[in-house]
Design a protein around this motif. Structure first.
Motif, PDB file in Angstrom:
ATOM      1  N   VAL A 222      30.511  36.868  47.247  1.00 34.79           N
ATOM      2  CA  VAL A 222      31.443  37.961  47.543  1.00 34.79           C
ATOM      3  C   VAL A 222      31.732  38.673  46.227  1.00 34.79           C
ATOM      4  O   VAL A 222      32.225  38.062  45.289  1.00 34.79           O
ATOM      5  CB  VAL A 222      32.751  37.429  48.166  1.00 34.79           C
ATOM      6  N   ALA A 223      31.414  39.966  46.152  1.00 31.06           N
ATOM      7  CA  ALA A 223      31.521  40.695  44.878  1.00 31.06           C
ATOM      8  C   ALA A 223      32.171  42.056  45.083  1.00 31.06           C
ATOM      9  O   ALA A 223      31.493  43.093  45.086  1.00 31.06           O
ATOM     10  CB  ALA A 223      30.142  40.855  44.237  1.00 31.06           C
ATOM     11  N   PRO A 224      33.488  42.095  45.260  1.00 28.56           N
ATOM     12  CA  PRO A 224      34.196  43.380  45.361  1.00 28.56           C
ATOM     13  C   PRO A 224      34.640  43.887  43.990  1.00 28.56           C
ATOM     14  O   PRO A 224      34.668  43.137  43.010  1.00 28.56           O
ATOM     15  CB  PRO A 224      35.396  43.028  46.228  1.00 28.56           C
ATOM     16  N   TRP A 225      35.017  45.141  43.950  1.00 29.76           N
ATOM     17  CA  TRP A 225      35.570  45.758  42.739  1.00 29.76           C
ATOM     18  C   TRP A 225      37.060  45.985  42.929  1.00 29.76           C
ATOM     19  O   TRP A 225      37.518  46.296  44.031  1.00 29.76           O
ATOM     20  CB  TRP A 225      34.888  47.093  42.458  1.00 29.76           C
ATOM     21  N   THR A 226      37.808  45.836  41.831  1.00 28.02           N
ATOM     22  CA  THR A 226      39.246  46.062  41.887  1.00 28.02           C
ATOM     23  C   THR A 226      39.732  46.579  40.549  1.00 28.02           C
ATOM     24  O   THR A 226      38.996  46.526  39.548  1.00 28.02           O
ATOM     25  CB  THR A 226      39.980  44.752  42.256  1.00 28.02           C
ATOM     26  N   ALA A 227      40.946  47.092  40.516  1.00 23.61           N
ATOM     27  CA  ALA A 227      41.527  47.563  39.257  1.00 23.61           C
ATOM     28  C   ALA A 227      41.739  46.395  38.313  1.00 23.61           C
ATOM     29  O   ALA A 227      41.952  45.260  38.747  1.00 23.61           O
ATOM     30  CB  ALA A 227      42.841  48.290  39.520  1.00 23.61           C
ATOM     31  N   VAL A 228      41.670  46.668  37.010  1.00 22.60           N
ATOM     32  CA  VAL A 228      41.809  45.609  36.011  1.00 22.60           C
ATOM     33  C   VAL A 228      43.108  44.832  36.200  1.00 22.60           C
ATOM     34  O   VAL A 228      43.129  43.602  36.137  1.00 22.60           O
ATOM     35  CB  VAL A 228      41.734  46.215  34.590  1.00 22.60           C
TER      36      VAL A 228
END
Length: 265
Positions: A222-228
């Motif tokens: 599972v590889a989502p992107w999110t804010a730092v």
């Protein structure tokens, strides 16, 4: 009586010069402060990094004060040319003694103008990582995930390999499931969670797929992107949501087991 007259003469002559010089220094101090404020207001209208504005404002103040000091020294009769020559010679010695400080300043200017990273971005270098909170002339300050501050001298940064994550980071999770699991169903549930989670970015699109085939489990990546700033919380929230969803849908997670064979001696 002659001594008193002489002292009185010197007091009148040089006391007046000293008073004028002191007045010039006071005026110069006020003028440097005013010039700094004026420069600050003018530079705020320009698209400059905060450290660049701070440096330019300081330079303006220093130039005004140096010019004022030269005028004050001339007022009291101090020759300026030999003084400048002496300051130059002393500057060489001071420069040699402050090589580390000067190298930090030069490295800081290089960082400010080349912009390998900016305030708010997440970087990793020299075995440490964190969010950039301050870029100064001498140092760069990072905010670590445990809320501690990491202060790095700028000369340590220039020339090193730097990983700049920018303002977003990719979360990498591996969820093991049993070999009896319907993989299409498991992936559909994971993608639905990613789609509904408010902190998971839609662009770049999150990824999910089979990452490994083990003897006792299948690994779902599972590889989502999110804010730092949401990186740490998103990891825990996704693990919890996926676990709850799998249990509700009857998707089996692997459990370690051992087969024991008893051999009759």
């Amino acid at each position: 009586m002659n001594t008193v007259d002489t002292l009185t003469q010197y007091a009148v002559q040089y006391g007046l010069q000293a008073a004028v010089a002191l007045g010039i220094l006071v005026a110069g101090s006020v003028g440097s402060r005013w010039a700094g404020n004026f420069a600050q207001q003018a530079l705020e209208k320009q698209t400059l990094e905060p450290p660049v504005r701070l440096l330019l404002v300081r330079i303006v103040k220093i130039v005004v004060m140096l010019f004022t000091a030269m005028i004050a020294l001339q007022t009291v009769g101090v020759p300026i040319a030999p003084l400048i020559a002496g300051v130059g010679v002393a500057g060489v010695g001071i420069g040699l003694a402050l090589q580390g400080v000067l190298s930090n300043v030069m490295a800081g200017l290089s960082i400010i103008f080349s912009k390998p990273y900016k305030v708010g971005e997440h970087i990793s270098l020299l075995g440490v990582h964190g969010d950039v909170v301050v870029i100064d002339i001498f140092t760069t300050t990072l905010m670590h995930a445990d809320r501690s501050r990491v202060i790095i001298p700028n000369r340590k940064i220039v020339g090193e390999i730097l990983h700049n994550f920018g303002a977003i980071r990719q979360v990498n999770l591996t969820i093991p499931v049993s070999h009896r699991t319907n993989i299409d169903e498991a992936l559909a549930q994971v993608k639905d969670i990613l789609q509904q989670h408010p902190k998971v970015l839609k662009d770049p699109a999150p990824g999910a797929g089979v990452s490994s085939l083990g003897e006792s489990s299948i690994g779902i990546s599972v590889a989502p992107w999110t804010a730092v700033g949401d990186y740490g919380s998103v990891q825990g929230e996704l693990n919890k949501l996926i676990l709850e969803r799998f249990r509700a849908r009857g998707i089996e997670l692997p459990s370690s087991h051992h087969t024991v064979h008893l051999v009759n001696a």
